[in-house]
Structures are given as structure tokens and as C-alpha cells.
Design a protein around this motif. Structure first.
Motif, short mmCIF file in Angstrom:
data_model
loop_
_atom_site.label_atom_id
_atom_site.label_comp_id
_atom_site.label_asym_id
_atom_site.label_seq_id
_atom_site.Cartn_x
_atom_site.Cartn_y
_atom_site.Cartn_z
N ALA A 82 -4.51 2.45 -1.36
CA ALA A 82 -4.51 1.01 -1.69
C ALA A 82 -5.60 0.28 -0.92
CB ALA A 82 -3.14 0.41 -1.37
N ALA A 83 -5.79 0.62 0.34
CA ALA A 83 -6.82 -0.03 1.15
C ALA A 83 -8.21 0.26 0.58
CB ALA A 83 -6.73 0.45 2.59
N GLN A 84 -8.42 1.47 0.09
CA GLN A 84 -9.71 1.82 -0.50
C GLN A 84 -10.02 0.97 -1.73
OE1 GLN A 84 -9.47 6.04 -1.28
NE2 GLN A 84 -9.08 6.51 0.88
N ARG A 85 -8.98 0.42 -2.34
CA ARG A 85 -9.15 -0.43 -3.53
C ARG A 85 -8.96 -1.90 -3.20
NH1 ARG A 85 -7.71 4.52 -4.42
NH2 ARG A 85 -8.23 5.63 -6.34
N ASP A 86 -9.08 -2.23 -1.91
CA ASP A 86 -9.06 -3.62 -1.43
C ASP A 86 -7.74 -4.32 -1.71
OD1 ASP A 86 -11.72 -3.46 -0.46
OD2 ASP A 86 -12.50 -3.87 -2.48
N ARG A 87 -6.65 -3.58 -1.80
CA ARG A 87 -5.33 -4.21 -1.90
C ARG A 87 -4.86 -4.56 -0.50
NH1 ARG A 87 -7.15 -3.59 -6.45
NH2 ARG A 87 -5.86 -3.62 -8.34
N THR A 88 -4.16 -5.67 -0.36
CA THR A 88 -3.73 -6.14 0.96
C THR A 88 -2.23 -6.09 1.17
OG1 THR A 88 -3.68 -8.43 0.14
CG2 THR A 88 -5.73 -7.66 1.18
N LEU A 89 -1.44 -5.99 0.08
CA LEU A 89 0.01 -5.98 0.19
C LEU A 89 0.59 -4.78 -0.57
CD1 LEU A 89 0.84 -9.76 -0.41
CD2 LEU A 89 1.05 -8.52 1.76
N LEU A 90 1.62 -4.18 0.02
CA LEU A 90 2.39 -3.13 -0.63
C LEU A 90 3.75 -3.70 -1.04
CD1 LEU A 90 2.00 0.04 1.64
CD2 LEU A 90 0.90 -0.39 -0.57
N GLU A 91 4.22 -3.31 -2.23
CA GLU A 91 5.55 -3.71 -2.69
C GLU A 91 6.31 -2.49 -3.15
OE1 GLU A 91 8.71 -4.54 -5.49
OE2 GLU A 91 6.79 -3.60 -6.02
N VAL A 92 7.61 -2.46 -2.82
CA VAL A 92 8.47 -1.35 -3.23
C VAL A 92 9.82 -1.92 -3.64
CG1 VAL A 92 9.43 0.90 -2.63
CG2 VAL A 92 7.38 0.07 -1.44
N ASP A 93 10.38 -1.44 -4.76
CA ASP A 93 11.78 -1.67 -5.08
C ASP A 93 12.55 -0.55 -4.38
OD1 ASP A 93 10.89 -3.69 -6.68
OD2 ASP A 93 11.50 -2.80 -8.58
N ALA A 94 13.14 -0.87 -3.24
CA ALA A 94 13.65 0.16 -2.34
C ALA A 94 15.14 0.41 -2.53
CB ALA A 94 13.39 -0.23 -0.88
N SER A 95 15.49 1.69 -2.57
CA SER A 95 16.89 2.07 -2.57
C SER A 95 17.46 1.89 -1.16
CB SER A 95 17.04 3.53 -2.99
OG SER A 95 16.46 4.38 -2.00
N ASP A 96 18.78 2.01 -1.04
CA ASP A 96 19.40 1.90 0.28
C ASP A 96 18.92 3.01 1.21
OD1 ASP A 96 20.80 -0.33 -0.48
OD2 ASP A 96 22.67 0.73 -0.92
N GLU A 97 18.53 4.17 0.64
CA GLU A 97 18.07 5.28 1.47
C GLU A 97 16.66 5.04 2.00
OE1 GLU A 97 19.43 5.65 -1.57
OE2 GLU A 97 21.40 6.35 -0.89
N SER A 98 15.79 4.49 1.16
CA SER A 98 14.39 4.33 1.59
C SER A 98 14.13 3.02 2.32
CB SER A 98 13.45 4.43 0.38
OG SER A 98 13.76 3.46 -0.60
N ARG A 99 14.98 2.03 2.11
CA ARG A 99 14.74 0.72 2.72
C ARG A 99 14.59 0.79 4.25
NH1 ARG A 99 18.63 -4.72 2.55
NH2 ARG A 99 17.70 -5.70 4.38
#
Length: 265
Positions: free
Chosen positions: A227-244
Motif C-alpha cells: 500500500a505504501a508503494q502505491r502512496d496509500r496512507t490509510l488501511l481499512e479492515v472489516d475485522a472479525s472478533d479473532e483478527s480485531r
């Protein structure tokens, strides 16, 4: 931790992600609008409904909008997912969806965080595990088979959907698998949402014997670097209870929750 507060992050998420659609569209995927709603068809056997907001619709007018979706998908066959967020208005929207025949699925938490700190870290996996970017249908089928094994339901549609996305725009998505001894043990993909500062993370399922070995964390870090290589600044995830909890330890913060409401004709 990002300098933006939770409410600001949620507003950015609402404005930039909720009504976004693939551009260009993969072959077989169509987008239709009905008032404030966006219907996306063709990624798999079902459909998907999203929106920035409902434009103040309430009462009978909202019930009519919901009923049109039921009628549309009943005629078409298959299922449809209405992506409901906890801050959606009106407050009685979940009740109205249930009354129309939609069934709530597992709640997920929308978490957002800055790309830069994660991209600065090296993705570390244990001995015998390697991360590899893939595009071939054979590898996508292997990922779908792993997902099916993890969840106990047929996930074969994932391979066809990802293949169409890659064919439509190979720069819009990157699929990464974790492999050990020739076996796919985990996988995830990252989408670079056009016209936004976001990269969104998907997948991350891991075979049971390979959990708690840092593979999920390494996949997140690897995709953050992409993502950084493509100049993105924010990550978003729809997180399950396990990954949150893992994602929160990595610096992402909860901004809202989302519940898929599914209607099956």
C-alpha cells in the motif's frame, strides 16, 4: 496510532469507501442505483447493497425502498447482502430489514490505521513459511480451497472473482499467499481503492495448525508495504472478533461496526 480522531476517521471512511465501486468493472460485474442505494451484481451468485447514507429516508418510504430490493432479488434468484453499519440512520433500520426477510450475520468491526508505521516493519514468518504474490488461476483455486477448509463452506467463488478483478485491472488488487511445504496455509489480498487514500485488506484466514505463529500479522505488514508503494496512507479492515485484537495491537482503531444482513430468495 493516527493523529486523526475516531469520528474524523469514520467520516473519511463514509465519504471515501462506503459508496466506492470497482473502476474499471470486472467482466460480468454490473452496478445499478436505486435512490441512495448501490447494487453490485456479478462478483458471485449473490448481490451486494451499499450506500453512503439513506438520504434521510424513514418510515413507509424506507420500507418501500427495502421492498424493491427484495422484489428485485426474488425475481433474479440467489441472495443479496445489505451492508448495515451501526451508525446508520434511522435507528430502526435493522428492525425494518428483519421484517422484510433479511437475516443478520456475524458482526464485524471496521478498523482503520495509518499505513506508514506498518510499512516500516519487516513481515516476519517462521521457518519453512514464505509469502508469495500470485495471479494464476491455479494459485487462486488453492486459496479458495484453503478458505473452504477453514470455514467449512464452499468458497470456490473467490477464485473466479479475484481472477476477474486481476484481469480488469491488475494494479487494483494484490493477492498474497503464505505457503509451507507446498501447502497454502493462509492468504490475504489488498485492494487499492481508486480516488482515495485507502488500501483495504481482505482474507487472512489461516489453517488451524498454523495459527498463532505470526502469519496473519506478517500478511498485514506485507500488504501495508504494498500500500505504501502505491502512496496509500490509510488501511481499512472489516475485522472479525479473532483478527480485531491483532489489528488493534498493530495500530488500527475501531471506528464503527458492520453487520451483513442477507436476504435469500
Amino acid at each position: 496510532m493516527t493523529d486523526l480522531d475516531v469520528m474524523t476517521l469514520r467520516n473519511i471512511y463514509d465519504d471515501q469507501l462506503r459508496a466506492s465501486v470497482p473502476d474499471p468493472l470486472p467482466v460480468g460485474v454490473t452496478v445499478e442505483r436505486d435512490g441512495p442505494l448501490i447494487r453490485i451484481l456479478g462478483f458471485d451468485a449473490g448481490g451486494f447493497i451499499t450506500y453512503r447514507d439513506l438520504g434521510g429516508l424513514t418510515g413507509a418510504a424506507l420500507d418501500e425502498l427495502i421492498a424493491r430490493q427484495v422484489e428485485f432479488f426474488r425475481a433474479r434468484g440467489g441472495s443479496v447482502e445489505w451492508k448495515l453499519h451501526s451508525h446508520d440512520e434511522p435507528a430502526d433500520l435493522p428492525d425494518r430489514l428483519r421484517a422484510a426477510g433479511f437475516v443478520a450475520q456475524d458482526l464485524e468491526t471496521v478498523v482503520i490505521g495509518p499505513v506508514a508505521p506498518l510499512a516500516a516493519a519487516l513481515p516476519v514468518v517462521g521457518a519453512g513459511v514464505r509469502l508469495r504474490e500470485v495471479t494464476s488461476r491455479a494459485d487462486l483455486d488453492r486459496i479458495a480451497a484453503m478458505e473452504t477448509a477453514v470455514w467449512g463452506t464452499d468458497r470456490s467463488h473467490l477464485a473466479a472473482g479475484l481472477e476477474r478483478e486481476i484481469a480488469a485491472d491488475p494494479h487494483s488488487v494484490t493477492v498474497v499467499l503464505a505457503e509451507a511445504g507446498g501447502e497454502v496455509v493462509s492468504a490475504g489480498w489488498v485492494r487499492y481503492v481508486p480516488g482515495t487514500g485507502f488500501a483495504t485488506l481482505w482474507g487472512g484466514s489461516t489453517l488451524a495448525p498454523w495459527r498463532r505463529r505470526g502469519i496473519y500479522r506478517a500478511l498485514v505488514t506485507y500488504r501495508a508495504r504494498l500500500a505504501a508503494q502505491r502512496d496509500r496512507t490509510l488501511l481499512e479492515v472489516d475485522a472479525s472478533d479473532e483478527s480485531r485484537p491483532i489489528l488493534e495491537r498493530l495500530g488500527l482503531v475501531p471506528v464503527t461496526t458492520t453487520t451483513p444482513y442477507v436476504y435469500t430468495s
